[in-house]
Design a protein around this motif. Structure first.
Motif, PDB file in Angstrom:
ATOM      1  N   LYS A   1     -30.551  37.434  11.193  1.00  0.00           N
ATOM      2  CA  LYS A   1     -29.320  36.657  11.344  1.00  0.00           C
ATOM      3  C   LYS A   1     -29.476  35.277  10.707  1.00  0.00           C
ATOM      4  O   LYS A   1     -28.619  34.830   9.923  1.00  0.00           O
ATOM      5  N   GLN A   2     -30.569  34.604  11.003  1.00  0.00           N
ATOM      6  CA  GLN A   2     -30.793  33.271  10.453  1.00  0.00           C
ATOM      7  C   GLN A   2     -30.909  33.315   8.924  1.00  0.00           C
ATOM      8  O   GLN A   2     -30.366  32.463   8.221  1.00  0.00           O
TER       9      GLN A   2
ATOM     10  N   GLU B   1     -27.545  33.919   7.302  1.00  0.00           N
ATOM     11  CA  GLU B   1     -26.703  32.723   7.399  1.00  0.00           C
ATOM     12  C   GLU B   1     -27.146  31.650   6.411  1.00  0.00           C
ATOM     13  O   GLU B   1     -26.311  30.907   5.875  1.00  0.00           O
TER      14      GLU B   1
ATOM     15  N   ILE C   1     -16.290  33.577   2.472  1.00  0.00           N
ATOM     16  CA  ILE C   1     -17.441  33.936   3.288  1.00  0.00           C
ATOM     17  C   ILE C   1     -17.434  35.436   3.580  1.00  0.00           C
ATOM     18  O   ILE C   1     -16.402  36.021   3.895  1.00  0.00           O
TER      19      ILE C   1
ATOM     20  N   HIS D   1     -28.122  32.256   3.551  1.00  0.00           N
ATOM     21  CA  HIS D   1     -27.571  32.715   2.268  1.00  0.00           C
ATOM     22  C   HIS D   1     -26.053  32.881   2.320  1.00  0.00           C
ATOM     23  O   HIS D   1     -25.470  33.698   1.596  1.00  0.00           O
ATOM     24  N   SER D   2     -25.421  32.113   3.198  1.00  0.00           N
ATOM     25  CA  SER D   2     -23.960  31.972   3.236  1.00  0.00           C
ATOM     26  C   SER D   2     -23.205  33.186   3.779  1.00  0.00           C
ATOM     27  O   SER D   2     -22.009  33.339   3.524  1.00  0.00           O
ATOM     28  N   PHE D   3     -23.878  34.059   4.529  1.00  0.00           N
ATOM     29  CA  PHE D   3     -23.186  35.138   5.211  1.00  0.00           C
ATOM     30  C   PHE D   3     -22.786  34.662   6.607  1.00  0.00           C
ATOM     31  O   PHE D   3     -23.509  33.885   7.235  1.00  0.00           O
ATOM     32  N   GLU D   4     -21.650  35.124   7.094  1.00  0.00           N
ATOM     33  CA  GLU D   4     -21.293  34.916   8.499  1.00  0.00           C
ATOM     34  C   GLU D   4     -21.740  36.173   9.247  1.00  0.00           C
ATOM     35  O   GLU D   4     -21.375  37.284   8.862  1.00  0.00           O
ATOM     36  N   VAL D   5     -22.541  36.012  10.299  1.00  0.00           N
ATOM     37  CA  VAL D   5     -23.156  37.156  10.966  1.00  0.00           C
ATOM     38  C   VAL D   5     -22.744  37.238  12.429  1.00  0.00           C
ATOM     39  O   VAL D   5     -22.844  36.265  13.174  1.00  0.00           O
ATOM     40  N   THR D   6     -22.264  38.409  12.816  1.00  0.00           N
ATOM     41  CA  THR D   6     -22.047  38.728  14.225  1.00  0.00           C
ATOM     42  C   THR D   6     -23.104  39.756  14.608  1.00  0.00           C
ATOM     43  O   THR D   6     -23.201  40.818  14.001  1.00  0.00           O
ATOM     44  N   TRP D   7     -23.897  39.428  15.614  1.00  0.00           N
ATOM     45  CA  TRP D   7     -25.076  40.231  15.945  1.00  0.00           C
ATOM     46  C   TRP D   7     -24.895  40.913  17.295  1.00  0.00           C
ATOM     47  O   TRP D   7     -24.570  40.270  18.294  1.00  0.00           O
TER      48      TRP D   7
ATOM     49  N   HIS E   1     -18.429  38.445   5.977  1.00  0.00           N
ATOM     50  CA  HIS E   1     -18.692  38.632   7.402  1.00  0.00           C
ATOM     51  C   HIS E   1     -19.478  39.922   7.612  1.00  0.00           C
ATOM     52  O   HIS E   1     -19.022  41.010   7.270  1.00  0.00           O
TER      53      HIS E   1
END
Length: 238
Positions: free
Chosen positions: A20-21, A24, A3, A26-32, A5
């Motif tokens: 963000k949505q 996610e 994954i 598309h398989s990204f882990e997102v910290t916003w 990040h």
């Protein structure tokens, strides 16, 4: 599958939520983060962790508490190799140049479709992963009176060490492997940046300017430009 990040810094709540949505999906882990100061705190904390580090950053330029350019400068002090992209509603030439000087991997002007960001991030990460895999197989070698260490991203000269970024290392490697030969601009752009658009061209010019400064202690080394054609990485005596 590993994954990726992403650290997203965007103060527009609705737009940030959409990005963000979409990432996610598309398989990204997102910290916003909603402002630059919060984003910096998150990046600094993650850099101290062995498992939660970020792979790429996406920063809006205009944010409260800390703007995107300042945020990028502080992030690069912690990790000079982190790839990052700027998002901005501005089209001012000065802003783009400032982003390029910081070493931005891309600069996306709002409004844009979310899938454009996904594609840009995927392309950047592919180049970074490919280069990392290749660089690990290499050893240090001499360029004129310099010693280039692509593994540790260092350029040695007369007892001093110049720390270089991953993209600078890629560029030096490509130039040296084609030394004393005319290199077409589009070939260099496609190999290092993955495309030959205006942004990439300006970015390359900024990086070449940096390399000229790095190598200016050895008069035998020059980077000569041929207008509208390309450039030559000349090393006299080789």
């Amino acid at each position: 599958m590993e994954i990726t990040h992403v650290l997203l810094a965007e103060d527009d709540f609705d737009f940030g939520s959409i990005l963000k949505q979409y990432l996610e999906i598309h398989s990204f882990e997102v910290t916003w983060a909603l402002d630059g100061k919060e984003a910096y705190t998150l990046f600094k904390k993650a850099s101290e962790s062995a498992t939660q580090r970020f792979d790429i950053c996406v920063f809006d330029v205009m944010m409260p508490k800390m703007d995107g350019f300042t945020l990028a400068e502080k992030v690069l002090e912690i990790n000079p190799e982190i790839p990052f992209v700027f998002l901005t509603a501005k089209k001012m030439k000065e802003d783009k140049i400032q982003g390029l000087k910081l070493g931005a991997d891309d600069y996306i002007v709002k409004p844009f479709e979310a899938d454009i960001l996904v594609l840009r991030l995927q392309n950047i990460l592919k180049r970074v992963q490919k280069t990392t895999h290749t660089v690990k197989k290499e050893t240090s070698y001499h360029i004129g009176t310099y010693l280039f260490d692509p593994i540790n991203h260092q350029l040695h000269y007369n007892g001093t060490i110049q720390r270089i970024t991953d993209k600078e290392a890629q560029l030096i490697k490509y130039l040296f492997s084609n030394k004393n030969e005319l290199i077409k601009r589009e070939d260099l752009l496609l190999h290092i940046w993955g495309n030959d658009d205006f942004f990439s061209g300006r970015s390359m010019d900024v990086f070449l300017s940096k390399l000229r400064k790095y190598f200016n202690q050895d008069p035998a080394i020059t980077i000569e430009s041929t207008r509208n054609v390309g450039l030559t990485f000349k090393i006299s005596g080789t």
